[in-house]
Design an enzyme around this catalytic site. Structure first.
Site, mmCIF file in Angstrom:
data_model
loop_
_atom_site.group_PDB
_atom_site.id
_atom_site.type_symbol
_atom_site.label_atom_id
_atom_site.label_comp_id
_atom_site.label_asym_id
_atom_site.label_seq_id
_atom_site.Cartn_x
_atom_site.Cartn_y
_atom_site.Cartn_z
ATOM 1 N N GLY A 21 40.563 31.978 43.214
ATOM 2 C CA GLY A 21 40.975 33.094 43.281
ATOM 3 C C GLY A 21 41.978 33.216 44.731
ATOM 4 O O GLY A 21 42.012 32.238 45.372
ATOM 5 N N ASP A 22 42.694 34.420 44.731
ATOM 6 C CA ASP A 22 43.346 34.787 46.065
ATOM 7 C C ASP A 22 44.688 33.801 46.132
ATOM 8 O O ASP A 22 45.204 33.344 47.080
ATOM 9 C CB ASP A 22 42.875 34.434 47.538
ATOM 10 N N LYS B 200 48.574 35.950 42.770
ATOM 11 C CA LYS B 200 48.612 36.575 41.318
ATOM 12 C C LYS B 200 49.214 37.952 41.710
ATOM 13 O O LYS B 200 50.188 38.260 40.936
ATOM 14 C CB LYS B 200 47.334 36.805 40.673
ATOM 15 N N GLY C 296 41.378 41.686 44.912
ATOM 16 C CA GLY C 296 42.294 42.014 45.742
ATOM 17 C C GLY C 296 43.483 41.624 45.583
ATOM 18 O O GLY C 296 43.696 40.425 45.871
ATOM 19 N N HIS C 297 44.298 42.311 45.050
ATOM 20 C CA HIS C 297 45.496 41.981 44.560
ATOM 21 C C HIS C 297 46.525 42.634 45.839
ATOM 22 O O HIS C 297 46.675 43.694 45.763
ATOM 23 C CB HIS C 297 46.102 42.173 43.402
ATOM 24 N N THR C 298 47.288 41.659 46.648
ATOM 25 C CA THR C 298 48.149 42.485 47.576
ATOM 26 C C THR C 298 49.616 42.664 46.946
ATOM 27 O O THR C 298 50.171 41.301 46.496
ATOM 28 C CB THR C 298 48.165 41.565 48.855
ATOM 29 N N ARG D 71 22.240 45.351 27.528
ATOM 30 C CA ARG D 71 22.684 46.295 26.657
ATOM 31 C C ARG D 71 21.858 47.805 26.914
ATOM 32 O O ARG D 71 22.412 48.990 27.130
ATOM 33 C CB ARG D 71 22.339 46.032 25.201
ATOM 34 N N GLN E 223 40.478 37.047 39.996
ATOM 35 C CA GLN E 223 39.734 35.643 40.521
ATOM 36 C C GLN E 223 40.574 34.490 40.092
ATOM 37 O O GLN E 223 41.873 34.705 39.873
ATOM 38 C CB GLN E 223 38.270 35.568 40.063
ATOM 39 N N THR F 163 39.575 42.112 49.984
ATOM 40 C CA THR F 163 38.408 43.108 49.562
ATOM 41 C C THR F 163 37.407 43.062 50.735
ATOM 42 O O THR F 163 36.833 44.296 50.948
ATOM 43 C CB THR F 163 37.776 42.665 48.330
#
Ligand code: IMP
Length: 424
Positions: A11-12, A15, A39-41, A142, A224, A300
């Protein structure tokens, strides 16, 4: 042309920036896995956007945005994000589509995540406490699951919530001696969420197939990274969804063969947040150098990220299982100033060398990295826009990564801004 952008590490990888740049040429951007743990910057002009649930393409007002089935939606976070963009005059009206089948993350999921992590002490996973694991567990179980479509019938939702919260409270009290949550309070919040979000809810599988049939281009955005994938990552130190590209068809109902290109995103080094084995970790001055220069603190949670050398064994594994065609190599500028740089080209496990990443953590914990050491470069490279103008050390380093992963680095990140990108 449909493209899937996927993280090749833990991750990080950057992207958010890649998707934001590519989104300009796409009609639709789809977020397909995870939830508000991501957390996409995205940096546009002087503005920094931290997106957790909205696709990174949402900051471009001509792009349609989809949140697909397997995303777990925390309505509170989503609303804050929508309102945050509205304050900057970016509206999502008429261009955000949320799957009616996407599951809801509510207060009791976040409470359960926190209580479980606290009770595990040093054995905790190190989750983001965003309720991700408990929500996916309810989805698989479920009986206590709620989806976006449940906002359509509030009286039924009220009854369902009563049952669910009653059950959760029994567990919280018996296992964790925790205070009960109020079903009525959660329902009141849900009424507000329904009011503000129902207009965005639709059948996103139908929408995507119609769009593709009409020749529209779709960019699928992973959250991720491949090594955090529930089935193919370093279990149990993973997230609770299929965060590799393998999760895309299942979430969107769009088969992988409809994708023209899989673009793998990785950093020029490796980072990881939370627990779990990390063979090339540098818990020393080098790791701190990378952390400081790369601002390696979670978007995040704000937690400092663990930092280490580029792991070509791990990245190649992600390339293999993700059918990756080419690579976006991000944060190359972070490594400027290092005299020497190491790159892990194999692992030694039980006295034998291997280049195939063992996702099983018992084996992975025994892996010692076999490094190749190369010359670094002194110069800052954030203003370089042509590959051939990079210092020799940087060019050679990129070419070594290409050789070890077997894929071309067609995008190279040399800074956080859109313009600080080299295209090859
Ligand atoms: P969870 O997804 O919150 O359950 O956390 C499980 C593991 O995945 C932890 O090690 C987290 O730090 C990690 N994780 C989850 N989301 C991200 C992300 O967006 N970037 C990096 N690590 C993440």
């Amino acid at each position: 042309m449909n493209c899937c952008v996927i993280g090749l590490q833990w991750g990080d990888e950057g992207k958010g920036k890649v998707v934001d740049i590519l989104a300009e040429s796409y009609d639709i951007v789809v977020r397909y896995s995870g939830g508000a743990n991501a957390g996409h910057t995205v940096v546009v002009g002087g503005d920094r956007f931290a997106l957790h649930l909205l696709p990174s393409g949402s900051v471009r007002s001509n792009v349609n945005c989809v949140i697909a089935n397997a995303v777990v939606v925390d309505p509170d976070t989503l609303l804050k994000e929508i309102e945050g963009l509205a304050e900057r005059d970016i509206t999502l009206d008429g261009r955000l589509f949320i799957s009616e089948n996407a599951h809801l993350v509510l207060d009791y999921h976040k409470t359960e995540d926190r209580l479980r992590e606290e009770s595990l002490g040093k054995n905790k996973i190190g989750t983001t406490i965003r309720g991700i694991g408990p929500c996916y567990a309810d989805k698989v179980g479920r009986s206590f699951a709620l989806r976006m479509s449940d906002f359509k019938d509030l009286s039924k939702l009220k009854d369902k919530l009563r049952n669910i919260v009653e059950y959760k409270n029994k567990v919280f009290a018996a296992v964790y001696k925790a205070e009960p949550l109020s079903a009525d309070e959660i329902f009141e919040k849900c009424k507000l969420y329904a009011d503000k979000l129902l207009g965005f809810v639709t059948d996103t599988t139908e929408l995507l197939h119609r769009a593709i049939a009409e020749g529209k281009s779709v960019l699928f955005e992973g959250a991720q990274g491949t090594l955090l994938d529930l089935d193919h990552g370093t279990f149990p130190f993973v997230t609770s969804s299929n965060s590799s590209s393998l999760g895309m068809p299942a979430s969107c109902g769009v088969p992988a063969k409809m994708i023209d290109e899989f673009l793998g995103v990785c950093k020029a080094y490796t980072t990881r947040v939370g627990g779990g084995p990390f063979p090339t970790e540098q818990d020393n001055e080098t790791g701190q150098y990378i952390r400081d220069r790369g601002h390696e603190y979670g978007t995040t949670t704000g937690r400092p990220r663990r930092c280490g050398w580029f792991d070509a064994v791990a990245a190649s594994y992600s390339v293999t299982i993700g059918a990756i065609d080419c690579i976006a190599l991000m944060h190359l500028d972070t490594l400027s100033g290092l005299k020497e740089i190491k790159i892990c080209r194999a692992y030694e496990i039980d006295g034998k060398q291997t280049c195939f990443f063992p996702s099983n953590i018992t084996k992975l914990s025994q892996a010692s990295p076999v490094y190749e050491t190369v010359d670094g470069w002194e110069e800052e490279i954030t203003e370089v826009s042509d590959f051939h103008k990079l210092p020799a050390g940087a060019r050679n380093y990129v070419m070594l990564i290409e050789e070890l992963t077997g894929k071309p680095a067609t995008i190279i990140g040399v800074g956080p801004k859109r313009g600080q990108t080299i295209f090859r």
